[in-house]
Scaffold this active site. Sequence first.
Site, PDB file in Angstrom:
ATOM      1  N   GLU A  74       0.821  -1.211   0.000  1.00  0.00           N
ATOM      2  CA  GLU A  74       0.000   0.000   0.000  1.00  0.00           C
ATOM      3  C   GLU A  74       0.857   1.263   0.000  1.00  0.00           C
ATOM      4  O   GLU A  74       0.641   2.169  -0.804  1.00  0.00           O
ATOM      5  CB  GLU A  74      -0.934   0.009   1.225  1.00  0.00           C
ATOM      6  CG  GLU A  74      -1.722   1.307   1.297  1.00  0.00           C
ATOM      7  CD  GLU A  74      -2.810   1.314   2.344  1.00  0.00           C
ATOM      8  OE1 GLU A  74      -2.748   0.541   3.301  1.00  0.00           O
ATOM      9  OE2 GLU A  74      -3.729   2.140   2.193  1.00  0.00           O
ATOM     10  N   ASP A  94      -0.595  -5.081   3.102  1.00  0.00           N
ATOM     11  CA  ASP A  94      -1.018  -3.853   3.780  1.00  0.00           C
ATOM     12  C   ASP A  94      -0.371  -3.868   5.159  1.00  0.00           C
ATOM     13  O   ASP A  94      -0.698  -4.715   6.002  1.00  0.00           O
ATOM     14  CB  ASP A  94      -2.552  -3.811   3.905  1.00  0.00           C
ATOM     15  CG  ASP A  94      -3.022  -2.439   4.372  1.00  0.00           C
ATOM     16  OD1 ASP A  94      -2.184  -1.663   4.869  1.00  0.00           O
ATOM     17  OD2 ASP A  94      -4.225  -2.150   4.241  1.00  0.00           O
ATOM     18  N   ILE A  96      -0.582  -1.821   7.713  1.00  0.00           N
ATOM     19  CA  ILE A  96      -1.590  -1.594   8.758  1.00  0.00           C
ATOM     20  C   ILE A  96      -2.927  -1.429   8.062  1.00  0.00           C
ATOM     21  O   ILE A  96      -3.199  -0.397   7.432  1.00  0.00           O
ATOM     22  CB  ILE A  96      -1.284  -0.333   9.604  1.00  0.00           C
ATOM     23  CG1 ILE A  96       0.066  -0.472  10.317  1.00  0.00           C
ATOM     24  CG2 ILE A  96      -2.404  -0.099  10.619  1.00  0.00           C
ATOM     25  CD1 ILE A  96       0.402   0.686  11.264  1.00  0.00           C
ATOM     26  N   ASP A  97      -3.749  -2.443   8.125  1.00  0.00           N
ATOM     27  CA  ASP A  97      -5.103  -2.304   7.591  1.00  0.00           C
ATOM     28  C   ASP A  97      -5.979  -1.859   8.753  1.00  0.00           C
ATOM     29  O   ASP A  97      -6.136  -2.584   9.738  1.00  0.00           O
ATOM     30  CB  ASP A  97      -5.601  -3.624   7.000  1.00  0.00           C
ATOM     31  CG  ASP A  97      -6.931  -3.408   6.297  1.00  0.00           C
ATOM     32  OD1 ASP A  97      -7.053  -2.422   5.553  1.00  0.00           O
ATOM     33  OD2 ASP A  97      -7.865  -4.201   6.528  1.00  0.00           O
ATOM     34  N   THR A  99      -5.772   1.877   9.465  1.00  0.00           N
ATOM     35  CA  THR A  99      -4.868   2.931   9.958  1.00  0.00           C
ATOM     36  C   THR A  99      -5.598   3.922  10.865  1.00  0.00           C
ATOM     37  O   THR A  99      -5.063   4.344  11.898  1.00  0.00           O
ATOM     38  CB  THR A  99      -4.209   3.664   8.762  1.00  0.00           C
ATOM     39  OG1 THR A  99      -3.486   2.694   7.995  1.00  0.00           O
ATOM     40  CG2 THR A  99      -3.253   4.740   9.218  1.00  0.00           C
ATOM     41  N   ASP A 244      -5.824  -4.793   0.728  1.00  0.00           N
ATOM     42  CA  ASP A 244      -6.789  -4.987   1.809  1.00  0.00           C
ATOM     43  C   ASP A 244      -7.394  -6.389   1.773  1.00  0.00           C
ATOM     44  O   ASP A 244      -7.880  -6.879   2.791  1.00  0.00           O
ATOM     45  CB  ASP A 244      -7.942  -3.977   1.696  1.00  0.00           C
ATOM     46  CG  ASP A 244      -7.492  -2.528   1.792  1.00  0.00           C
ATOM     47  OD1 ASP A 244      -6.685  -2.242   2.683  1.00  0.00           O
ATOM     48  OD2 ASP A 244      -7.943  -1.695   0.989  1.00  0.00           O
TER      49      ASP A 244
END
Length: 304
Positions: A74, A94, A96-97, A99, A244
């Site tokens: 990402e 990702d 940090i999915d 955020t 994601d």
Amino acid sequence: MNSTEHYLEFAINLAKQCGQIILDASNARYSTNSKIHSKYGNQSDLVTETDQLVEELIKSKVKESFPEHRFIGEETMAAGYKHEFTDDPTWIVDPIDGTTNFIHGFPFVAVSIGLTINKEPVVGVVFNPFLNELYTARKGHGAFLNHTTRLPLSYPNPPLQLPSSLAKCLVITEFGSDRSDITLSKKVNSVHNLLRKPGAVSWSSKKAGLARGVRSIGSAALNICSIAMGRADIFYEFGCWEWDVTAALVILNEAGGIMVSAQGYDEGPVDIFGRKYLAIRAGSPCDGDKDSKQSQLRLVREIW
Ligand code: IPD
């Protein structure tokens, strides 16, 4: 050890390492005054130094361990890199999915690490360090929560009580970061349509737009894992991205669920780059029955 097993083990170790970094950063976020930036000038699309740090770590570990593999992440994409999706093994990540959840300490945050080979998602690891929930799967070998609990949670023994209509379903969706009038009103209308009528209506009846409830927790990967677990019945989102969904898609598939894109069931596997996703849990009314699958898809199109 065959290669996907090796890749899964690699991804699990990495996800755990990243999870600790995410937790530490969350605990320190007020004392260190860590920076939050917006992406593409959009105040609803956020990135933190931790997103960037974690993605760099994953990227460097992949490069070190598998120099011939490709990488789609990402934050790398946000920095302007273009990618070509090929048959080569490709890690889709990702860091940090969720955020926004991370920034607020709302504990639905995950690192999501997926691997495709020949363009097919084959390994998926989604780890929520706040709740210590590790979801893992590799193609053909089942999906698990914290290594030992097979997903979905209560299926087939004892069998899930299958909802016979959308009125008995718990649906998850998200509002995403595109807050333009046209997109937002479509999304809000879809939720309105899902909630608007009381009473049970069959899957195939026109405009049977009523669900038992609609939820939104702020992480597409964890939403899809909730469907894989059987905690909810349907997830749909228009506008999220391949990073994601790729890892969670392997987990969903291996838990007996299905994901379709907006085109329909007969169009082949879901396009992970399609940015329109609808996930259905194992054992739902549309599972295994093409007519009911089609009617559900029609229904969701009407909702949308
Ligand atoms: C977002 C989350 C959110 C979804 C957005 C995603 P991020 O990912 O998954 O639930 O609605 O579409 O972009 O930005 O937190 O990695």
